[in-house]
Design a protein around this motif. Structure first.
Motif, PDB file in Angstrom:
ATOM      1  N   ALA A 174       0.847  -1.186   0.000  1.00 39.99           N
ATOM      2  CA  ALA A 174       0.000   0.000   0.000  1.00 39.99           C
ATOM      3  C   ALA A 174       0.881   1.234   0.000  1.00 39.99           C
ATOM      4  O   ALA A 174       2.077   1.153   0.234  1.00 39.99           O
ATOM      5  CB  ALA A 174      -0.926  -0.005   1.192  1.00 39.99           C
ATOM      6  N   GLU A 175       0.275   2.350  -0.273  1.00 37.72           N
ATOM      7  CA  GLU A 175       1.070   3.558  -0.467  1.00 37.72           C
ATOM      8  C   GLU A 175       0.535   4.695   0.406  1.00 37.72           C
ATOM      9  O   GLU A 175       0.474   4.531   1.613  1.00 37.72           O
ATOM     10  CB  GLU A 175       1.117   3.857  -1.968  1.00 37.72           C
ATOM     11  CG  GLU A 175       1.733   2.667  -2.728  1.00 37.72           C
ATOM     12  CD  GLU A 175       1.552   2.708  -4.228  1.00 37.72           C
ATOM     13  OE1 GLU A 175       1.988   3.701  -4.842  1.00 37.72           O
ATOM     14  OE2 GLU A 175       0.990   1.745  -4.793  1.00 37.72           O
ATOM     15  N   TYR A 176       0.102   5.784  -0.191  1.00 35.51           N
ATOM     16  CA  TYR A 176      -0.298   6.929   0.613  1.00 35.51           C
ATOM     17  C   TYR A 176      -1.743   6.829   1.096  1.00 35.51           C
ATOM     18  O   TYR A 176      -2.591   6.189   0.473  1.00 35.51           O
ATOM     19  CB  TYR A 176      -0.094   8.226  -0.169  1.00 35.51           C
ATOM     20  CG  TYR A 176       1.360   8.541  -0.417  1.00 35.51           C
ATOM     21  CD1 TYR A 176       2.186   8.949   0.629  1.00 35.51           C
ATOM     22  CD2 TYR A 176       1.908   8.412  -1.688  1.00 35.51           C
ATOM     23  CE1 TYR A 176       3.525   9.234   0.408  1.00 35.51           C
ATOM     24  CE2 TYR A 176       3.255   8.696  -1.913  1.00 35.51           C
ATOM     25  CZ  TYR A 176       4.052   9.109  -0.865  1.00 35.51           C
ATOM     26  OH  TYR A 176       5.371   9.372  -1.084  1.00 35.51           O
ATOM     27  N   TYR A 177      -2.019   7.508   2.189  1.00 35.63           N
ATOM     28  CA  TYR A 177      -3.340   7.478   2.819  1.00 35.63           C
ATOM     29  C   TYR A 177      -4.423   8.035   1.904  1.00 35.63           C
ATOM     30  O   TYR A 177      -5.569   7.613   1.968  1.00 35.63           O
ATOM     31  CB  TYR A 177      -3.288   8.287   4.113  1.00 35.63           C
ATOM     32  CG  TYR A 177      -4.610   8.352   4.846  1.00 35.63           C
ATOM     33  CD1 TYR A 177      -5.058   7.285   5.610  1.00 35.63           C
ATOM     34  CD2 TYR A 177      -5.412   9.489   4.774  1.00 35.63           C
ATOM     35  CE1 TYR A 177      -6.274   7.332   6.274  1.00 35.63           C
ATOM     36  CE2 TYR A 177      -6.626   9.560   5.435  1.00 35.63           C
ATOM     37  CZ  TYR A 177      -7.047   8.474   6.189  1.00 35.63           C
ATOM     38  OH  TYR A 177      -8.246   8.527   6.839  1.00 35.63           O
ATOM     39  N   GLY A 210      -2.739  -8.341   1.197  1.00 33.55           N
ATOM     40  CA  GLY A 210      -2.693  -6.879   1.264  1.00 33.55           C
ATOM     41  C   GLY A 210      -1.621  -6.438   2.248  1.00 33.55           C
ATOM     42  O   GLY A 210      -0.804  -7.235   2.698  1.00 33.55           O
ATOM     43  N   THR A 211      -1.638  -5.143   2.585  1.00 33.47           N
ATOM     44  CA  THR A 211      -0.667  -4.592   3.532  1.00 33.47           C
ATOM     45  C   THR A 211      -1.358  -3.585   4.436  1.00 33.47           C
ATOM     46  O   THR A 211      -2.170  -2.781   3.968  1.00 33.47           O
ATOM     47  CB  THR A 211       0.504  -3.900   2.799  1.00 33.47           C
ATOM     48  OG1 THR A 211       1.080  -4.808   1.869  1.00 33.47           O
ATOM     49  CG2 THR A 211       1.566  -3.442   3.769  1.00 33.47           C
ATOM     50  N   TYR A 212      -1.032  -3.633   5.712  1.00 33.63           N
ATOM     51  CA  TYR A 212      -1.603  -2.719   6.710  1.00 33.63           C
ATOM     52  C   TYR A 212      -0.466  -2.098   7.512  1.00 33.63           C
ATOM     53  O   TYR A 212       0.411  -2.814   7.995  1.00 33.63           O
ATOM     54  CB  TYR A 212      -2.552  -3.469   7.656  1.00 33.63           C
ATOM     55  CG  TYR A 212      -3.788  -3.991   6.983  1.00 33.63           C
ATOM     56  CD1 TYR A 212      -5.010  -3.337   7.114  1.00 33.63           C
ATOM     57  CD2 TYR A 212      -3.732  -5.140   6.194  1.00 33.63           C
ATOM     58  CE1 TYR A 212      -6.150  -3.816   6.477  1.00 33.63           C
ATOM     59  CE2 TYR A 212      -4.868  -5.623   5.553  1.00 33.63           C
ATOM     60  CZ  TYR A 212      -6.066  -4.955   5.700  1.00 33.63           C
ATOM     61  OH  TYR A 212      -7.197  -5.434   5.058  1.00 33.63           O
ATOM     62  N   GLN A 213      -0.500  -0.760   7.657  1.00 31.36           N
ATOM     63  CA  GLN A 213       0.562  -0.122   8.424  1.00 31.36           C
ATOM     64  C   GLN A 213       0.025   0.469   9.726  1.00 31.36           C
ATOM     65  O   GLN A 213      -0.958   1.202   9.745  1.00 31.36           O
ATOM     66  CB  GLN A 213       1.315   0.912   7.601  1.00 31.36           C
ATOM     67  CG  GLN A 213       0.529   2.054   7.033  1.00 31.36           C
ATOM     68  CD  GLN A 213       1.438   3.002   6.271  1.00 31.36           C
ATOM     69  OE1 GLN A 213       2.645   2.779   6.142  1.00 31.36           O
ATOM     70  NE2 GLN A 213       0.871   4.070   5.763  1.00 31.36           N
ATOM     71  N   ALA A 214       0.710   0.117  10.800  1.00 30.33           N
ATOM     72  CA  ALA A 214       0.222   0.415  12.142  1.00 30.33           C
ATOM     73  C   ALA A 214       0.305   1.887  12.510  1.00 30.33           C
ATOM     74  O   ALA A 214      -0.330   2.310  13.480  1.00 30.33           O
ATOM     75  CB  ALA A 214       1.007  -0.412  13.172  1.00 30.33           C
ATOM     76  N   LEU A 215       1.051   2.688  11.781  1.00 29.88           N
ATOM     77  CA  LEU A 215       1.158   4.099  12.161  1.00 29.88           C
ATOM     78  C   LEU A 215      -0.116   4.881  11.860  1.00 29.88           C
ATOM     79  O   LEU A 215      -0.308   5.990  12.356  1.00 29.88           O
ATOM     80  CB  LEU A 215       2.375   4.766  11.513  1.00 29.88           C
ATOM     81  CG  LEU A 215       2.430   5.034  10.010  1.00 29.88           C
ATOM     82  CD1 LEU A 215       1.620   6.253   9.620  1.00 29.88           C
ATOM     83  CD2 LEU A 215       3.870   5.229   9.572  1.00 29.88           C
ATOM     84  N   LEU A 216      -1.024   4.307  11.060  1.00 32.74           N
ATOM     85  CA  LEU A 216      -2.295   4.971  10.784  1.00 32.74           C
ATOM     86  C   LEU A 216      -3.307   4.650  11.874  1.00 32.74           C
ATOM     87  O   LEU A 216      -3.438   3.499  12.299  1.00 32.74           O
ATOM     88  CB  LEU A 216      -2.834   4.535   9.423  1.00 32.74           C
ATOM     89  CG  LEU A 216      -1.975   4.942   8.210  1.00 32.74           C
ATOM     90  CD1 LEU A 216      -2.517   4.306   6.949  1.00 32.74           C
ATOM     91  CD2 LEU A 216      -1.917   6.454   8.068  1.00 32.74           C
ATOM     92  N   SER A 256      -7.894   3.410   0.782  1.00 31.71           N
ATOM     93  CA  SER A 256      -9.126   2.626   0.824  1.00 31.71           C
ATOM     94  C   SER A 256      -9.463   2.046  -0.546  1.00 31.71           C
ATOM     95  O   SER A 256      -9.958   0.927  -0.656  1.00 31.71           O
ATOM     96  CB  SER A 256     -10.291   3.478   1.328  1.00 31.71           C
ATOM     97  OG  SER A 256     -10.072   3.891   2.657  1.00 31.71           O
ATOM     98  N   THR A 257      -9.193   2.813  -1.598  1.00 35.21           N
ATOM     99  CA  THR A 257      -9.413   2.312  -2.951  1.00 35.21           C
ATOM    100  C   THR A 257      -8.474   1.144  -3.240  1.00 35.21           C
ATOM    101  O   THR A 257      -8.883   0.122  -3.800  1.00 35.21           O
ATOM    102  CB  THR A 257      -9.188   3.429  -3.991  1.00 35.21           C
ATOM    103  OG1 THR A 257      -9.906   4.603  -3.605  1.00 35.21           O
ATOM    104  CG2 THR A 257      -9.658   2.985  -5.365  1.00 35.21           C
ATOM    105  N   MET A 258      -7.222   1.295  -2.858  1.00 28.43           N
ATOM    106  CA  MET A 258      -6.264   0.205  -3.053  1.00 28.43           C
ATOM    107  C   MET A 258      -6.680  -1.022  -2.249  1.00 28.43           C
ATOM    108  O   MET A 258      -6.551  -2.163  -2.716  1.00 28.43           O
ATOM    109  CB  MET A 258      -4.866   0.658  -2.650  1.00 28.43           C
ATOM    110  CG  MET A 258      -4.245   1.672  -3.584  1.00 28.43           C
ATOM    111  SD  MET A 258      -2.512   1.988  -3.178  1.00 28.43           S
ATOM    112  CE  MET A 258      -2.043   3.067  -4.522  1.00 28.43           C
ATOM    113  N   ALA A 259      -7.184  -0.782  -1.046  1.00 26.34           N
ATOM    114  CA  ALA A 259      -7.633  -1.897  -0.205  1.00 26.34           C
ATOM    115  C   ALA A 259      -8.805  -2.621  -0.849  1.00 26.34           C
ATOM    116  O   ALA A 259      -8.883  -3.858  -0.823  1.00 26.34           O
ATOM    117  CB  ALA A 259      -8.015  -1.390   1.186  1.00 26.34           C
TER     118      ALA A 259
END
Length: 529
Positions: A317-320, A346-352, A324-327
């Motif tokens: 995944a890339e920018y915020y 997929g990919t999930y980043q914890a900083l969000l 959601s579209t990428m997800a």
């Protein structure tokens, strides 16, 4: 001895602020000079200097809420911050420490030549200075101007390129893959193209990128050990216009990031689009619908190739602004390909801030729809950019406010992942923990032992970057865990400018590799003396 003198002299040159030549010709070097301090940072993967830090790959996120769960509250802060293993999930810490030796430099770098040790030590030290990372593209152009493109490319290939990139030709890539494979480390080959900004013919650019990914998959069939799970890796912005993603993001957010809804912006319509049957979306123009349809078929082509080869298809995944579209596109691919085996991750980043809720919601929906759910968990690497965009556009930053909050999020996601792995029939729930943090790695291993998850079960993987924290990667491989490196490939002209931009996002990573630099020096000294 001459090698040590060279390194020492070069280091003195780097830290000399009084060098007249630098002052006169390149004043921007001195005005932007800054060595990062330890503490809260853009990748938020360390508590103190002793931690081995990084988290790299980006992640998917969204905005919907999910009901409270037993693992989402009252998480033990000591384990959350990775500072100890006395909690229930980490009672196997003694066995973990005995199994994973992150302290023995000689064993960790046994597969590396003296030249490779010297190169890694020098490159990681240079990259620890923000002045070089922040001005990488300027230095690139300056080097080409002074040395000429051909000679400068030769210098780069022998240094930075070889440290972080597998190569351009099949022969060179094969050597890199074989070297990693000999240490029981898999290679996730990928191109570095992303974001079509500045391209005159975007559709042609996307098609070229798709051909590049197909070639990466072909190279993996040739060079990777196919008796083990092979993983291909992509970024969706290589195949689809980010402005179009942004426009769809608005619609998805209005629907509460609900992938199943009455509008045509839902995962089922996207899944139909993969097969060329996208129903036109009213919120898009005819040209935009045509572009989206072409992009989904392009994505399907490379995903189908990966699945036909029995490879996992990992979507970064890339920018915020369009996550959601990428997800949703990734979820659509899961619904098509993840019935017999969990191929698409997929990919999930914890900083969000929203990641934990989204992870729970997506995992539950996949379970309800009866297909496998795989994902890569990272802390994240886009903090500075996300905060700058939020400030520029006048909205609240989507990232956590502190390092501790990101660690809490990472720990909650980790606990949820193991809970779902335990409940998942036939291994349909799979997680890759993409981190270089030693304590995070040990906590995952301890939880695997507690849950009775076999190393080669294919339920838990580790992911790391090529050229960094090899003492962790090689130790995991030697111990028999499923560890994969993210391995870029391509020409130096295509790869290095892009990697320079990515390095700026991850500059705190390089500043914090003190332990690895020290271990590299120790290993080299033992061999020389």
């Amino acid at each position: 001895m001459n090698q040590i003198r060279f390194i020492t002299g070069f280091r003195r040159l780097l830290i000399s602020r009084d060098n007249r030549l630098i002052k006169q010709k390149y004043p921007w070097i001195l005005t932007t000079w800054h060595t990062p301090k330890y503490g809260y940072s853009s990748n938020m993967d360390s508590v103190n200097k002793s931690d081995t830090v990084t988290d790299h790959f980006s992640g998917v996120s969204g905005s919907a809420q999910w009901p409270d769960r037993p693992w989402s509250n009252d998480v033990d802060m000591k384990s959350t911050l990775g500072l100890g293993y006395e909690d229930e999930a980490t009672q196997e810490s003694t066995n973990v420490n005995a199994e994973l030796d992150f302290e023995n430099a000689e064993k960790a770098f046994a597969n590396k030549s003296n030249l490779e040790l010297l190169r890694a030590m020098l490159i990681l030290r240079i990259c620890s200075y923000n002045v070089f990372v922040n001005n990488a593209l300027k230095l690139w152009k300056m080097g080409q101007g002074i040395l000429g493109k051909r000679l400068f490319s030769s210098v780069m290939k022998a240094t930075f390129y070889s440290q972080f990139v597998s190569g351009e030709t099949s022969e060179d890539i094969g050597k890199t893959v074989a070297r990693l494979s000999s240490a029981q480390i898999g290679s996730m080959l990928h191109i570095t193209a992303e974001d079509s900004s500045g391209c005159s013919d975007k559709e042609q650019w996307y098609n070229t990128n798709a051909d590049g990914v197909l070639e990466c998959i072909n190279l993996q069939t040739i060079h990777c050990d196919t008796s083990q799970q092979v993983i291909s890796q992509i970024k969706l912005s290589s195949f689809i216009d980010t402005e179009l993603l942004d426009k769809l993001e608005v619609v998805i957010k209005k629907n509460g990031r609900n992938f199943v809804n009455d509008s045509l912006v839902n995962y089922k319509n996207f899944a139909q689009g993969l097969d060329g049957n996208l129903q036109p979306i009213p919120e898009l123009t005819a040209a935009e619908n045509e572009s989206l349809a072409a992009a989904l078929q392009r994505i399907n082509k490379v995903a189908q190739k990966s699945v036909d080869c029995d490879f996992v298809f990992l979507v970064d995944a890339e920018y915020y602004s369009n996550c959601s579209t990428m997800a949703m596109i990734t979820f659509a691919m899961m619904s098509k390909f993840n019935h017999k085996k969990t191929y698409v991750w997929g990919t999930y980043q914890a900083l969000l801030k929203e990641t934990f809720n989204n992870l729970c919601m997506d995992g539950e929906l996949a379970k309800k729809e009866n297909f496998g759910f795989g994902f890569k968990l990272v802390r994240g690497a886009y903090l500075e950019t996300e905060k700058a965009l939020a400030l520029k556009n006048g909205f609240q930053a989507p990232t956590n406010d502190s390092y501790e909050e990101t660690n809490l999020s990472y720990s909650k996601c980790m606990d949820y992942a193991f809970d779902q792995i335990r409940k998942s029939p036939n291994g349909k729930y799979i997680t890759m923990f993409a981190t270089h943090n030693e304590k995070s790695v040990k906590r995952v291993v301890a939880m695997m032992k507690k849950e009775g998850i076999e190393k080669k079960s294919g339920k838990v993987y580790f992911g790391q970057l090529m050229g960094m924290c090899d003492h962790v990667s090689y130790s995991l491989g030697k111990a028999g865990y499923l560890i994969h490196k993210s391995v870029p490939c391509g020409s130096i002209e295509d790869v290095m400018p892009n990697m320079s931009r990515r390095a700026i996002e991850n500059k705190s990573v390089f500043a914090r590799l003190d332990k690895e630099k020290k271990m590299l020096s120790q290993a080299l000294r033992k061999r020389i003396f």
